[in-house]
Write a protein that holds these residues in place. Structure first.
Motif, PDB file in Angstrom:
ATOM      1  N   ILE B 219       0.661  -0.959   0.076  1.00  0.00           N
ATOM      2  CA  ILE B 219       0.354   0.092  -0.076  1.00  0.00           C
ATOM      3  C   ILE B 219       0.453   1.267   0.067  1.00  0.00           C
ATOM      4  O   ILE B 219       0.337   2.408   0.113  1.00  0.00           O
ATOM      5  N   SER B 220       2.371   1.059  -0.198  1.00  0.00           N
ATOM      6  CA  SER B 220       2.370   1.844  -0.367  1.00  0.00           C
ATOM      7  C   SER B 220       3.122   3.016  -1.909  1.00  0.00           C
ATOM      8  O   SER B 220       3.592   3.148  -2.405  1.00  0.00           O
ATOM      9  N   VAL B 222      -0.188   0.962  -3.734  1.00  0.00           N
ATOM     10  CA  VAL B 222      -1.155   1.178  -4.354  1.00  0.00           C
ATOM     11  C   VAL B 222      -1.914   1.441  -3.031  1.00  0.00           C
ATOM     12  O   VAL B 222      -1.779   1.656  -2.210  1.00  0.00           O
ATOM     13  N   LEU B 227      -5.849  -2.982  -4.229  1.00  0.00           N
ATOM     14  CA  LEU B 227      -5.649  -3.426  -3.391  1.00  0.00           C
ATOM     15  C   LEU B 227      -6.837  -5.195  -3.594  1.00  0.00           C
ATOM     16  O   LEU B 227      -6.606  -6.329  -3.608  1.00  0.00           O
ATOM     17  N   LEU B 420      -3.793  -1.841   8.282  1.00  0.00           N
ATOM     18  CA  LEU B 420      -2.992  -2.095   9.502  1.00  0.00           C
ATOM     19  C   LEU B 420      -2.294  -1.551  10.384  1.00  0.00           C
ATOM     20  O   LEU B 420      -1.883  -1.519  11.667  1.00  0.00           O
ATOM     21  N   LYS B 433     -17.443   1.446  13.081  1.00  0.00           N
ATOM     22  CA  LYS B 433     -16.324   2.143  13.961  1.00  0.00           C
ATOM     23  C   LYS B 433     -15.827   3.155  12.372  1.00  0.00           C
ATOM     24  O   LYS B 433     -14.977   3.643  12.063  1.00  0.00           O
ATOM     25  N   ARG B 437     -14.952   5.920   9.892  1.00  0.00           N
ATOM     26  CA  ARG B 437     -13.039   7.113  10.287  1.00  0.00           C
ATOM     27  C   ARG B 437     -12.612   7.512   8.890  1.00  0.00           C
ATOM     28  O   ARG B 437     -12.665   7.358   7.569  1.00  0.00           O
ATOM     29  N   GLY B 438     -12.261   8.767   9.321  1.00  0.00           N
ATOM     30  CA  GLY B 438     -11.629   9.833   7.688  1.00  0.00           C
ATOM     31  C   GLY B 438     -10.598   9.298   7.432  1.00  0.00           C
ATOM     32  O   GLY B 438      -9.931   8.156   8.085  1.00  0.00           O
TER      33      GLY B 438
END
Lengths: 302, 438
Positions: B219-220, B222, B227, B420, B433, B437-438
């Motif tokens: 994810i660094s 894409v 993914l 993560l 939640k 989340r933003g």
């Protein structure tokens, strides 16, 4: 020219403030240390810079431009938590990661070939990742991080799990990349490595920037005017009136100078009194000491 | 877009070239073929245990003849029962069949005795019973002087033949309902299995990426959503490949196996043979041609595209949910299992509703379940062969597409946070939640 600029960056998770109005600049072509104890917010900061997460407030500029969807192709990031697809072949894996970073098939192939030659691992292409040792996997990981020639390289604890030989190999590569003009952010809590490698640092604790600057300047800022003298003859008898001795060993002294006192005049006194001086140097605080001191004073202040 | 394509390609190719995939794809049809061969071999297996049975025909009904068959030999004797019993060991019989004389021709029950110290086994009992029944029937007909034709006429066979009221373009036959149910059931089962098999595959793969720590490297480069989507599409393509190969190989292998080890009618087990005996070959042939006619009359141009649409909708919806759950799981598979329960319950419910719906495709349960998006991918395909009203299909498809898109999006939001998150046990509340989340 700064490769990276952070302006008042804030990131909050639920009620926990992970990054609290952090600002600093990373000059181009430098090796920059991002320091802080565990849980200080280093990884949160890096994730914002690499566009993995978004900052709640503040601005991040890469080479003068706000970070955007094109940013990942200009950054090489080696996370602390890193791994590879175990079942994939080394060559295919590197091809995949390189192409995701925007390289063409052909470009990726040449670049991988060059690195294989450099590390003398030409016969690894067809090997499965799971057949490699941990150190070997780290080498592949490093190649994957730099394969697309990033402007900015971010290494999070790059030496964890590496033996001394591979550590040196990667260190050499870091220095060489720097000479080629790559800017490097080096994130760690291992201070001896920082002192050895970094030219400039920022110290983060509890999401806040508590210290920022060149390593030499910071050390000067925190020095306490202490000098160490090594000798191999008899000391002058009236020494205690001349100097404030705070530590005495069999053949050395540690002397505290008061503010404004000149170290040269002290040295001159010893020489004129017939002492044979073998070494005389200023004791600078190690980054480790500064680090611990800063972190604990901040904590006391809270 | 380019990155998404690269991810799909990797997810697809690494799976399809894996030895376990190739083996599973090729061996499953072989195993099914082998199963058929073994089963038909078992049924063909004749008892090699020969039995000699002494028959005492007191009323002389049989006139001294019962056909021997399958190592079963009937021997008429005029000896007294007690004499045979006393000399049973020397006479080398396995049993004695005592048929009393038939006194009352109008009596329905007729008791026959079988003396033996061996258990009456399932392979000989039906033969003895059917032989005696046939003979007693003939005997009664003769004695009562009944006309055979009249007798046959009494046994009226009713055929309920459906006819459309409004002019139908094609002719419906009496098999229509059964065939539609069979097709519907088959499609429902395939939906149910694929949702589970490939949804779980997505989940496991997400977990592997998380535990092997490749995910942060990925994810660094894409977006997490790319993914996840790439993985879902890639695994879905693997599923379609596997289904396509099976759709060709399984009928082929079963047919070939049938040709070589043909299961002919004689080989059927006695009970099946007894049931089969009541259908004469001509009728069976007529039925087969009806089935083929009915199958070819199905509107495959509507059924197959709709099946694929529902497959895609259902697969995307559920595999996205599985991906979200996989991202929230830690290294411990068992611990996270509880999180999959909210996903498996609707799938299971849909499966049971589907089984009821093929019997009553226009019940309100079937109609509303085939519109409700969490159930519709499994229930609606089962109803399609029954020509449901077009508005129901359109409404259900619309809702399915909207729900699938919404769930893929929401799962992406959970996934983004979950991958993560290390070493933390999360519950459903937390997943909720993460969505906001933003």
């Amino acid at each position: 020219m700064n490769i990276l600029q952070l302006e008042d960056v804030v990131k909050t998770y639920d009620k926990h403030v992970a990054v609290d109005k952090v600002s600093f600049n990373v000059p181009e072509g430098r090796i920059f240390g991002l320091l802080g104890p565990n849980g200080a917010g280093k990884t949160s900061l890096i994730r914002i810079i690499t566009t993995i997460t978004r900052a709640d407030e503040g601005r991040v500029l890469l080479a003068g431009e706000p970070i955007n969807s094109n940013t990942p192709t200009q950054i090489g990031y080696m996370p602390e938590e890193r791994g590879l697809y175990k079942k994939m072949k080394v060559g295919d894996h590197l091809m995949y990661l390189a192409q995701l970073k925007g390289l063409s098939r052909k470009g990726a192939k040449t670049a991988i070939g060059d690195w294989f030659e450099k590390f003398e691992i030409g016969d690894w292409w067809g090997k499965k990742v799971e057949e490699l040792s941990k150190g070997m996997q780290q080498k592949i990981q490093f190649i994957a991080t730099v394969i697309h020639k990033p402007k900015l390289l971010i290494l999070d604890e790059p030496f964890s799990g590496l033996d001394p030989i591979n550590t040196n190999l990667i260190k050499d590569e870091i220095h060489q990349l720097q000479q080629e003009g790559v800017s490097i952010i080096f994130s760690t809590h291992r201070m001896e490595q920082v002192e050895e490698i970094c030219e400039e640092i920022v110290l983060i604790n509890k999401g806040k920037n508590i210290l920022n600057g060149e390593v030499k300047a910071i050390k000067d800022q925190f020095k306490e005017n202490r000098f160490r003298l090594d000798y191999d003859t008899e000391l002058p008898t009236a020494i205690s009136q001349q100097a404030n001795i705070i530590e005495q060993g069999p053949n050395h002294l540690v002397i505290q100078l008061s503010a404004g006192e000149d170290s040269n005049s002290l040295l001159r006194y010893f020489i004129s009194n017939g002492l044979h001086v073998t070494a005389f140097n200023e004791i600078l605080p190690s980054l480790n000491e500064i680090f611990i001191q800063q972190v604990t004073t901040v904590e006391e202040a809270v | 877009m380019n990155n998404l394509w690269l991810i799909i390609k990797r997810e697809y190719l690494t799976r399809v070239t894996r030895r376990s995939f190739i083996l599973a794809t090729l061996l499953t049809p072989l195993a099914i073929g082998l199963f058929f061969v073994v089963v038909s071999f078992i049924f063909q297996y004749d008892s090699d245990d020969s039995k000699r049975i002494a028959v005492i025909d007191e009323g002389n009904i049989f006139d001294g003849k019962i056909k021997d068959e399958n190592n079963l030999f009937f021997k008429f004797v005029n000896t007294d029962l007690d004499v045979i019993k006393d000399n049973f060991d020397e006479m080398d019989y396995n049993g004695i069949l005592l048929i009393p004389s038939l006194d009352d021709l109008l009596k329905k029950d007729f008791r026959v005795f079988y003396y033996s110290d061996e258990k009456l086994t399932l392979d000989i009992e039906p033969i003895i019973v059917s032989r005696i029944r046939e003979r007693v029937r003939d005997y009664k007909i003769d004695q009562l002087q009944i006309d055979r034709q009249q007798l046959d006429a009494l046994n009226t066979k009713i055929e309920l033949e459906p006819k459309p009221i409004k002019a139908a373009p094609e002719e419906t036959t009496k098999m229509a309902g059964k065939i539609a149910a069979a097709i519907g059931f088959f499609m429902g089962i395939i939906m149910y299995m694929t949702v589970f098999i490939y949804g779980m595959m997505v989940m496991r793969s997400v977990m592997e990426e998380k535990t092997s720590r490749i995910v942060e490297v990925m994810i660094s480069s894409v977006k997490p959503f790319q993914l996840m989507l790439g993985k879902i599409i890639g695994v879905g393509a693997v599923g379609l490949t596997q289904l396509a190969i099976w759709a060709i190989l399984i009928p082929l292998i079963v047919t070939v196996a049938g040709l070589f080890f043909g299961a002919d009618a004689d080989a059927m087990p006695p009970s099946a043979a007894a049931a089969g005996a009541e259908i004469d070959p001509e009728e069976a042939e007529a039925m087969l041609s009806l089935v083929i006619q009915e199958l070819s009359q199905q509107n495959w141009w509507a059924i197959l595209p709709l099946f694929i649409l529902y497959f895609l909708g259902g697969y995307f919806m559920y595999s996205a949910l599985f991906a979200a759950v996989g991202s929230a799981m830690g290294d411990d598979l068992g611990e996270g299992q509880a999180l999959t329960i909210p996903i498996t319950i609707p799938v299971l419910l849909a499966f049971y509703i589907m089984m009821v719906s093929v019997q009553a495709p226009n019940s309100s349960l079937a109609i509303w379940s085939s519109i409700f998006p969490l159930f519709s991918p499994i229930v609606m395909p089962a109803r399609i062969p029954f020509d449901p009203p077009i508005w129901q299909v359109l409404l259900s498809l619309l809702l399915l597409v909207a729900t699938a898109l919404a769930l893929v999006w929401l799962s992406g939001r959970i996934y983004r946070v979950g991958i993560l998150m290390y070493g933390k046990k999360v519950g459903l509340k937390e997943l909720g939640k993460w969505m906001f989340r933003g």
